[in-house]
Design a protein around this motif. Structure first.
Motif, mmCIF file in Angstrom:
data_model
loop_
_atom_site.group_PDB
_atom_site.id
_atom_site.type_symbol
_atom_site.label_atom_id
_atom_site.label_comp_id
_atom_site.label_asym_id
_atom_site.label_seq_id
_atom_site.Cartn_x
_atom_site.Cartn_y
_atom_site.Cartn_z
ATOM 1 N N GLU A 108 0.828 -1.219 0.000
ATOM 2 C CA GLU A 108 0.000 0.000 0.000
ATOM 3 C C GLU A 108 0.856 1.260 0.000
ATOM 4 N N GLU A 109 1.990 1.208 0.715
ATOM 5 C CA GLU A 109 2.852 2.389 0.852
ATOM 6 C C GLU A 109 3.845 2.554 -0.290
ATOM 7 N N ALA A 110 4.064 1.500 -1.046
ATOM 8 C CA ALA A 110 5.050 1.536 -2.133
ATOM 9 C C ALA A 110 4.527 2.374 -3.293
ATOM 10 N N GLY A 111 5.436 3.072 -3.943
ATOM 11 C CA GLY A 111 5.066 3.866 -5.109
ATOM 12 C C GLY A 111 4.779 2.975 -6.313
ATOM 13 N N GLU A 112 3.983 3.505 -7.218
ATOM 14 C CA GLU A 112 3.664 2.775 -8.444
ATOM 15 C C GLU A 112 4.940 2.510 -9.232
ATOM 16 N N ASP A 113 5.002 1.312 -9.827
ATOM 17 C CA ASP A 113 6.097 0.936 -10.714
ATOM 18 C C ASP A 113 7.471 1.147 -10.066
ATOM 19 N N SER A 114 7.597 0.724 -8.787
ATOM 20 C CA SER A 114 8.864 0.873 -8.083
ATOM 21 C C SER A 114 9.403 -0.491 -7.673
ATOM 22 N N GLU A 115 10.687 -0.526 -7.362
ATOM 23 C CA GLU A 115 11.295 -1.762 -6.863
ATOM 24 C C GLU A 115 10.658 -2.150 -5.538
ATOM 25 N N ARG A 116 10.352 -1.188 -4.713
ATOM 26 C CA ARG A 116 9.698 -1.441 -3.427
ATOM 27 C C ARG A 116 8.355 -2.147 -3.640
ATOM 28 N N GLN A 117 7.608 -1.713 -4.648
ATOM 29 C CA GLN A 117 6.320 -2.342 -4.961
ATOM 30 C C GLN A 117 6.524 -3.778 -5.467
ATOM 31 N N ARG A 118 7.517 -3.991 -6.311
ATOM 32 C CA ARG A 118 7.800 -5.320 -6.835
ATOM 33 C C ARG A 118 8.153 -6.285 -5.704
ATOM 34 N N VAL A 119 9.000 -5.848 -4.784
ATOM 35 C CA VAL A 119 9.400 -6.691 -3.650
ATOM 36 C C VAL A 119 8.197 -6.980 -2.752
ATOM 37 N N ALA A 120 7.364 -5.987 -2.505
ATOM 38 C CA ALA A 120 6.179 -6.176 -1.660
ATOM 39 C C ALA A 120 5.208 -7.167 -2.300
ATOM 40 N N LYS A 121 5.019 -7.073 -3.615
ATOM 41 C CA LYS A 121 4.145 -8.027 -4.316
ATOM 42 C C LYS A 121 4.690 -9.443 -4.219
ATOM 43 N N ARG A 122 6.010 -9.571 -4.408
ATOM 44 C CA ARG A 122 6.655 -10.884 -4.303
ATOM 45 C C ARG A 122 6.476 -11.463 -2.898
ATOM 46 N N ASP A 123 6.723 -10.636 -1.889
ATOM 47 C CA ASP A 123 6.582 -11.105 -0.510
ATOM 48 C C ASP A 123 5.137 -11.479 -0.191
ATOM 49 N N LYS A 124 4.201 -10.683 -0.652
ATOM 50 C CA LYS A 124 2.780 -10.977 -0.414
ATOM 51 C C LYS A 124 2.408 -12.324 -1.030
ATOM 52 N N ARG A 125 2.836 -12.573 -2.247
ATOM 53 C CA ARG A 125 2.552 -13.838 -2.933
ATOM 54 C C ARG A 125 3.191 -15.012 -2.173
ATOM 55 N N ARG A 126 4.434 -14.828 -1.703
ATOM 56 C CA ARG A 126 5.129 -15.882 -0.960
ATOM 57 C C ARG A 126 4.383 -16.221 0.323
ATOM 58 N N TRP A 127 4.029 -15.192 1.115
ATOM 59 C CA TRP A 127 3.384 -15.456 2.415
ATOM 60 C C TRP A 127 1.978 -16.010 2.232
ATOM 61 N N GLU A 128 1.265 -15.583 1.199
ATOM 62 C CA GLU A 128 -0.052 -16.173 0.913
ATOM 63 C C GLU A 128 0.085 -17.665 0.599
ATOM 64 N N THR A 129 1.078 -18.001 -0.210
ATOM 65 C CA THR A 129 1.300 -19.397 -0.588
ATOM 66 C C THR A 129 1.713 -20.230 0.617
ATOM 67 N N PHE A 130 2.662 -19.737 1.405
ATOM 68 C CA PHE A 130 3.122 -20.470 2.584
ATOM 69 C C PHE A 130 1.980 -20.667 3.570
ATOM 70 N N LEU A 131 1.135 -19.649 3.755
ATOM 71 C CA LEU A 131 0.000 -19.756 4.673
ATOM 72 C C LEU A 131 -0.977 -20.815 4.175
ATOM 73 N N LYS A 132 -1.230 -20.832 2.876
ATOM 74 C CA LYS A 132 -2.130 -21.827 2.277
ATOM 75 C C LYS A 132 -1.590 -23.244 2.502
ATOM 76 N N ILE A 133 -0.292 -23.422 2.343
ATOM 77 C CA ILE A 133 0.338 -24.733 2.571
ATOM 78 C C ILE A 133 0.200 -25.126 4.046
ATOM 79 N N THR A 134 0.456 -24.187 4.930
ATOM 80 C CA THR A 134 0.380 -24.451 6.368
ATOM 81 C C THR A 134 -1.033 -24.838 6.806
ATOM 82 N N GLU A 135 -2.025 -24.190 6.193
ATOM 83 C CA GLU A 135 -3.400 -24.437 6.574
ATOM 84 C C GLU A 135 -4.025 -25.588 5.788
ATOM 85 N N GLY A 136 -3.197 -26.234 4.962
ATOM 86 C CA GLY A 136 -3.672 -27.400 4.222
ATOM 87 C C GLY A 136 -4.517 -27.080 3.018
ATOM 88 N N GLY A 137 -4.398 -25.851 2.487
ATOM 89 C CA GLY A 137 -5.214 -25.442 1.352
ATOM 90 C C GLY A 137 -4.621 -25.654 0.085
#
Length: 137
Positions: A108-137
């Motif tokens: 939310e805080e990252a600027g449009e089309d920035s490296e900060r935004q790219r890293v945040a998107k990557r991290d969000k995708r990683r943690w969503e996936t790991f959480l899904k695996i942990t919860e058996g989804g």
């Protein structure tokens, strides 16, 4: 039906997390799911977060929460180089939710089309996936 075994290594920046022979590797590349058997054609692929499955036999499957990285197959050997690989049972759902919330806030805080935004998107995708695996989804 048993398949021929081949050596597989799973490496992270912290070191080796798996090194053994398996019948099959199942993971997720940037273009979709893939299964690797012995004598697979040479391959280099980018990996996305997923549940990595290493089939030592049909009934013995080693599972990891796998982050982004690369898969290299050649010479009847597979090497998986990833930022993180955790045994699914070792992950803490509460901690993953906190990391996901932090990544969402950063996005939310990252600027449009920035490296900060790219890293945040990557991290969000990683943690969503790991959480899904942990919860058996």
């Amino acid at each position: 039906m048993a398949h021929q075994k081949f050596p597989v290594e799973v490496l992270t920046p912290d070191g080796e997390v798996f090194n053994d022979e398996v019948e099959m590797v199942s993971t997720f590349t940037a273009i979709g799911s893939i299964g690797i058997l012995a004598n697979h054609t040479p391959l280099l692929a980018m990996l996305n977060p997923t549940e990595l499955r290493l089939y030592k036999s049909e009934s013995d499957v080693v599972r990891f929460a796998q982050s982004e990285g690369y898969l290299q197959v050649g010479g009847n050997h597979a090497m998986i180089l990833v930022e993180e690989a955790h045994a699914a049972g070792e992950l803490d759902a509460g901690e993953l939710r906190e990391r996901l919330q932090a990544a969402e806030k950063e996005l939310e805080e990252a600027g449009e089309d920035s490296e900060r935004q790219r890293v945040a998107k990557r991290d969000k995708r990683r943690w969503e996936t790991f959480l899904k695996i942990t919860e058996g989804g």
